[in-house]
Write a protein that holds these residues in place. Structure first.
Motif, PDB file in Angstrom:
ATOM      1  N   GLY A  86      10.622   5.455   5.978  1.00  0.00           N
ATOM      2  CA  GLY A  86      11.103   4.355   5.543  1.00  0.00           C
ATOM      3  C   GLY A  86      10.876   3.023   6.358  1.00  0.00           C
ATOM      4  O   GLY A  86      10.483   2.031   6.139  1.00  0.00           O
ATOM      5  N   GLU A  87      11.175   3.606   7.645  1.00  0.00           N
ATOM      6  CA  GLU A  87      11.107   2.282   8.451  1.00  0.00           C
ATOM      7  C   GLU A  87       9.750   2.182   9.018  1.00  0.00           C
ATOM      8  O   GLU A  87       9.034   1.081   9.177  1.00  0.00           O
ATOM      9  N   ARG A  88       8.751   3.089   9.160  1.00  0.00           N
ATOM     10  CA  ARG A  88       7.251   2.904   9.301  1.00  0.00           C
ATOM     11  C   ARG A  88       6.732   2.343   7.988  1.00  0.00           C
ATOM     12  O   ARG A  88       5.998   1.455   8.064  1.00  0.00           O
ATOM     13  N   GLN A  89       7.303   2.464   6.828  1.00  0.00           N
ATOM     14  CA  GLN A  89       6.750   1.711   5.698  1.00  0.00           C
ATOM     15  C   GLN A  89       7.097   0.373   5.715  1.00  0.00           C
ATOM     16  O   GLN A  89       6.096  -0.580   5.191  1.00  0.00           O
ATOM     17  N   ARG A  90       8.287   0.098   6.034  1.00  0.00           N
ATOM     18  CA  ARG A  90       8.753  -1.390   6.185  1.00  0.00           C
ATOM     19  C   ARG A  90       7.969  -2.182   7.157  1.00  0.00           C
ATOM     20  O   ARG A  90       7.798  -3.284   7.102  1.00  0.00           O
ATOM     21  N   ILE A  91       7.570  -1.595   8.394  1.00  0.00           N
ATOM     22  CA  ILE A  91       6.728  -2.177   9.467  1.00  0.00           C
ATOM     23  C   ILE A  91       5.549  -2.289   8.797  1.00  0.00           C
ATOM     24  O   ILE A  91       4.942  -3.357   8.951  1.00  0.00           O
ATOM     25  N   ALA A  92       4.914  -1.454   8.039  1.00  0.00           N
ATOM     26  CA  ALA A  92       3.543  -1.629   7.401  1.00  0.00           C
ATOM     27  C   ALA A  92       3.647  -2.733   6.366  1.00  0.00           C
ATOM     28  O   ALA A  92       2.531  -3.615   6.272  1.00  0.00           O
ATOM     29  N   ILE A  93       4.748  -2.968   5.624  1.00  0.00           N
ATOM     30  CA  ILE A  93       4.885  -4.052   4.807  1.00  0.00           C
ATOM     31  C   ILE A  93       4.956  -5.397   5.427  1.00  0.00           C
ATOM     32  O   ILE A  93       4.256  -6.436   4.950  1.00  0.00           O
ATOM     33  N   ALA A  94       5.554  -5.339   6.627  1.00  0.00           N
ATOM     34  CA  ALA A  94       5.909  -6.555   7.317  1.00  0.00           C
ATOM     35  C   ALA A  94       4.415  -6.966   7.940  1.00  0.00           C
ATOM     36  O   ALA A  94       4.101  -8.076   7.898  1.00  0.00           O
ATOM     37  N   ARG A  95       3.726  -5.864   8.263  1.00  0.00           N
ATOM     38  CA  ARG A  95       2.290  -6.292   8.795  1.00  0.00           C
ATOM     39  C   ARG A  95       1.671  -6.769   7.613  1.00  0.00           C
ATOM     40  O   ARG A  95       0.827  -7.804   8.008  1.00  0.00           O
ATOM     41  N   THR A  96       1.367  -6.363   6.489  1.00  0.00           N
ATOM     42  CA  THR A  96       0.817  -6.912   5.411  1.00  0.00           C
ATOM     43  C   THR A  96       1.230  -8.272   4.946  1.00  0.00           C
ATOM     44  O   THR A  96       0.451  -9.088   4.760  1.00  0.00           O
ATOM     45  N   LEU A  97       2.540  -8.342   5.223  1.00  0.00           N
ATOM     46  CA  LEU A  97       3.144  -9.869   4.871  1.00  0.00           C
ATOM     47  C   LEU A  97       2.743 -10.959   5.845  1.00  0.00           C
ATOM     48  O   LEU A  97       2.260 -11.921   5.440  1.00  0.00           O
ATOM     49  N   LEU A  98       2.450 -10.481   7.110  1.00  0.00           N
ATOM     50  CA  LEU A  98       1.926 -11.407   7.991  1.00  0.00           C
ATOM     51  C   LEU A  98       0.647 -11.877   7.825  1.00  0.00           C
ATOM     52  O   LEU A  98       0.150 -12.759   8.014  1.00  0.00           O
ATOM     53  N   ARG A  99      -0.266 -10.977   7.368  1.00  0.00           N
ATOM     54  CA  ARG A  99      -1.581 -11.460   6.925  1.00  0.00           C
ATOM     55  C   ARG A  99      -1.708 -12.157   5.433  1.00  0.00           C
ATOM     56  O   ARG A  99      -2.687 -12.947   5.311  1.00  0.00           O
ATOM     57  N   ASP A 100      -0.617 -11.837   4.504  1.00  0.00           N
ATOM     58  CA  ASP A 100      -0.450 -12.577   3.552  1.00  0.00           C
ATOM     59  C   ASP A 100      -1.629 -12.636   2.575  1.00  0.00           C
ATOM     60  O   ASP A 100      -2.116 -13.672   2.054  1.00  0.00           O
ATOM     61  N   PRO A 101      -2.102 -11.525   2.100  1.00  0.00           N
ATOM     62  CA  PRO A 101      -3.283 -11.430   0.971  1.00  0.00           C
ATOM     63  C   PRO A 101      -2.973 -11.613  -0.390  1.00  0.00           C
ATOM     64  O   PRO A 101      -1.859 -11.269  -0.755  1.00  0.00           O
ATOM     65  N   PRO A 102      -3.781 -12.022  -1.056  1.00  0.00           N
ATOM     66  CA  PRO A 102      -3.580 -12.501  -2.420  1.00  0.00           C
ATOM     67  C   PRO A 102      -3.549 -11.258  -3.452  1.00  0.00           C
ATOM     68  O   PRO A 102      -3.008 -11.358  -4.547  1.00  0.00           O
ATOM     69  N   VAL A 103      -4.279 -10.171  -2.887  1.00  0.00           N
ATOM     70  CA  VAL A 103      -4.382  -8.795  -3.729  1.00  0.00           C
ATOM     71  C   VAL A 103      -3.758  -7.932  -2.969  1.00  0.00           C
ATOM     72  O   VAL A 103      -3.802  -7.613  -1.662  1.00  0.00           O
ATOM     73  N   LEU A 104      -2.801  -6.804  -3.426  1.00  0.00           N
ATOM     74  CA  LEU A 104      -2.162  -5.912  -2.773  1.00  0.00           C
ATOM     75  C   LEU A 104      -2.316  -4.637  -3.512  1.00  0.00           C
ATOM     76  O   LEU A 104      -2.386  -4.467  -4.728  1.00  0.00           O
ATOM     77  N   VAL A 105      -2.821  -3.867  -2.881  1.00  0.00           N
ATOM     78  CA  VAL A 105      -3.025  -2.401  -3.252  1.00  0.00           C
ATOM     79  C   VAL A 105      -1.713  -1.252  -2.641  1.00  0.00           C
ATOM     80  O   VAL A 105      -1.733  -1.243  -1.474  1.00  0.00           O
ATOM     81  N   LEU A 106      -1.123  -0.797  -3.416  1.00  0.00           N
ATOM     82  CA  LEU A 106       0.209   0.003  -2.927  1.00  0.00           C
ATOM     83  C   LEU A 106      -0.006   1.500  -3.535  1.00  0.00           C
ATOM     84  O   LEU A 106      -0.097   1.779  -4.400  1.00  0.00           O
ATOM     85  N   ASP A 107      -0.447   2.390  -2.393  1.00  0.00           N
ATOM     86  CA  ASP A 107      -1.012   3.689  -2.544  1.00  0.00           C
ATOM     87  C   ASP A 107       0.097   4.774  -2.335  1.00  0.00           C
ATOM     88  O   ASP A 107       0.488   5.139  -1.229  1.00  0.00           O
ATOM     89  N   GLU A 108       0.968   5.075  -3.344  1.00  0.00           N
ATOM     90  CA  GLU A 108       2.120   5.950  -3.248  1.00  0.00           C
ATOM     91  C   GLU A 108       3.119   5.453  -1.952  1.00  0.00           C
ATOM     92  O   GLU A 108       3.588   6.299  -1.338  1.00  0.00           O
TER      93      GLU A 108
END
Length: 603
Positions: free
Chosen positions: A477-499
């Motif tokens: 879960g902590e790795r996932q939230r780090i990945a989410i923070a990384r994606t938020l930092l990039r701020d893309p308009p399209v998001l793909v959540l793969d399981e």
């Protein structure tokens, strides 16, 4: 033919290579002076007691020697610099080429094999590339100069000296071919060992080995690979050694042959060759045979290194199956409308997706579900162009993703998958991968939005804490939230959540889901999921079965329809929360994994 291609590697360095050539020629010319000066010392200065001439001749020999050595040092520096730059360029070219390969290449190729091509093969070229050009040119120049000087001194003895050169060349060629075959086999074995080490000594490999108690088996297998490599090393070193030994014996015997032939000439013709001439000639003879021996060794090294060039060029020649567009279309202020238009995709002869037509409006939420192997992840990966369609197209805001540069796609589409990759560097640097120029405030803001900031701050070194190999310091879960923070930092308009939550326990999933909800606000979101809790709020749910759309609609409509989705959903409702990931950490404050079981439901 590899040789022209290898020679082209040297073309950007023509200026320095020209300087090397000048230094080599200068050294070859200077190397002719000592034998002639020595002849004068032995035939004139010493017999007649001319001390002044002796001093001048000795000084001349000393100055020539100094000039030769200084030129050799400068030439060696330039040669080494050029050689290392060529190796560095090759290494970067291979790495850059691999970065442009598709995901499919990495799924079918062992990581250790790739690493071996870049490190062992390119690194193994270093000796050949660094000194070959200078050695060849220098040796040829010395041989030519020595032959000219030997003819001037005594042409009959020169003929005797060069009779064996063709034999030496044939021996060198045969030894080189033998070592080339051994080198190719050796590099393949090195690649096997690299792959074995990468797989067995990674965190996953270690955990599996320890859990199964299979360490003795792996140690034995590694011992076999290592023994094979050692045997190949001996074979490579000994290849042609007896033939080379014979050549060296002949070369060492040549001065004796010269003295013997000079005696025969004097006995039969009455023509005496002076002691100074004989000594000078044998010195020049060594100046001939020494470079010839060097050329033999270089020839063997070059033929051996051809196997390395072959393996490196194989990677450089791999076709780019997902090429960058020649004229990329700009996508300014992307809204995030995603459309799959009659999409087909296949792995070789296996059809994975057929006739997929879906439109996700900007800001909409699409969920993709279906049985294992239905093509869900593949469909999602077509958006960021990790794969390319084999039919139809995928468009963002009406622009085919194949017409967008990879940089634009990376800015437009963010991917958060179940297997989050964390590099062995600081948490801050892991987050900044998404935006290298991000300020500390931006990094922390993204972490807060992903609900991971407090956890990072509590680490021994905060954001400067080393994550460890693949982030195993942290729970799933902590790795996932780090990945989410990384994606938020990039701020893309399209998001793909793969399981993104399929391997988490209920409590961790709830925390990650809150972060995902924050991440999805205002973005076009494509959710690939098994869990009902992550998909029931989607605007549209598409059910895939054998690569085709079996059903589509919202959750309530599909449940009432009683089809495949209803069947999958009923199984999910019986087990709404999967067990925790075995790597989920809940114990020590330093982030050691505790080892919980893992699993996932059917939707």
């Amino acid at each position: 033919m590899q040789l022209p291609r290898i020679l082209r590697l040297f073309s950007p360095h023509r200026g320095r290579l020209a300087t090397v050539l000048i230094l080599i020629v200068l050294g070859a010319v200077l190397s002719l002076a000592p034998p002639f000066l020595l002849r004068q010392i032995l035939d004139v200065a010493l017999p007649h007691g001319r001390i002044g001439l002796l001093t001048e001749l000795a000084a001349g020999m000393l100055l020539a020697t100094v000039g030769i050595r200084v030129a050799a040092v400068i030439e060696s520096y330039l040669s080494l610099t050029v050689g290392q730059e060529i190796i560095n360029d090759l290494r970067k070219r291979v790495y850059d080429h691999l970065q442009r390969m598709s995901l499919a290449f990495f799924t079918r190729t062992r990581t250790g094999e790739i690493q071996s091509r870049i490190t062992n093969d390119v690194g193994g070229m270093s000796a050949a590339v660094t000194g070959v050009a200078a050695t060849v040119v220098g040796s040829l120049a010395t041989v030519a100069a020595s032959l000219i000087a030997m003819v001037i001194l005594e042409w009959r003895l020169t003929v005797l000296s060069i009779l064996l050169l063709p034999v030496f060349a044939l021996i060198s060629r045969s030894v080189g071919e033998e070592r080339r075959a051994i080198t190719l086999e050796r590099q393949q074995k090195l690649a096997t060992i690299s792959a074995f080490l990468e797989e067995s000594l990674s965190v996953n490999g270690f955990l599996l080995t320890r859990a199964l108690g299979s360490s003795p088996v792996l140690v034995a297998e590694f011992g076999r690979h290592s023994k094979d490599l050692a045997d190949l090393g001996v074979r490579s070193a000994m290849a042609g050694r007896w033939r080379q030994c014979g050549v060296q014996v002949v070369m060492s015997a040549m001065p004796v042959m010269v003295y013997w032939c000079a005696g025969l000439v004097a006995h039969h013709t009455g023509t005496f060759i002076s002691i100074g001439t004989l000594v000078a000639f044998t010195a020049l003879q060594q100046g001939l045979f020494g470079p010839v021996a060097q050329l033999m060794q270089v020839g063997i090294a070059v033929r051996s290194s051809l196997a390395l060039f072959q393996r490196v060029f194989e990677y450089l020649d791999l076709p780019i199956d997902i090429p960058a567009p020649e004229h990329p279309v700009p996508l300014r202020r992307a809204r995030g409308n995603v459309r799959f238009e009659n999409v087909h995709f296949s792995y070789g002869d296996k059809q994975v997706l057929s006739g997929i037509d879906i439109e996700v409006p900007a800001g909409g939420r699409l969920a993709i579900v279906g049985p294992t192997g239905a093509g869900k992840t593949t469909l999602g990966y077509l958006v960021p162009r990790l794969y390319d369609v084999t039919g139809g197209r995928v468009a963002i805001d009406g622009v085919d993703v194949r017409d967008l540069s990879f940089e634009t796609l990376a800015d437009t589409v963010g991917v958060v998958s179940q297997e989050t990759h964390i590099f062995h560097t600081t948490v801050r640097d892991n987050l900044r991968l998404a935006k290298p120029g991000a300020t500390s405030d931006e990094v922390e803001a993204a972490a807060k939005a992903a609900q991971i900031h407090d956890f990072i701050e509590a680490l021994p070194d905060g954001y400067s804490t080393i994550a460890g190999e693949r982030g195993y310091r942290f729970s799933g879960g902590e790795r996932q939230r780090i990945a989410i923070a990384r994606t938020l930092l990039r701020d893309p308009p399209v998001l793909v959540l793969d399981e993104a939550t399929s391997a988490l326990d209920a409590e961790t999933e709830h925390a990650v889901q809150r972060a995902l909800d924050r991440l999805s606000v205002g973005r076009t979101t494509i959710i690939i999921a098994h869990r009902l809790s992550t998909i029931r709020s989607a605007d549209e749910i598409v059910v895939l079965d054998h690569g085709q759309i079996a059903e589509r609609g919202d959750h309530d409509h599909l449940v009432v329809a009683g089809g495949l989705y209803a069947s999958l959903a009923s199984r999910s409702l019986l087990s709404p929360s999967a067990p925790a990931d075995a790597r989920t950490r809940r114990s020590a404050p330093h982030g050691q994994p505790t080892g919980r079981p893992s699993g996932k439901t059917a939707v």
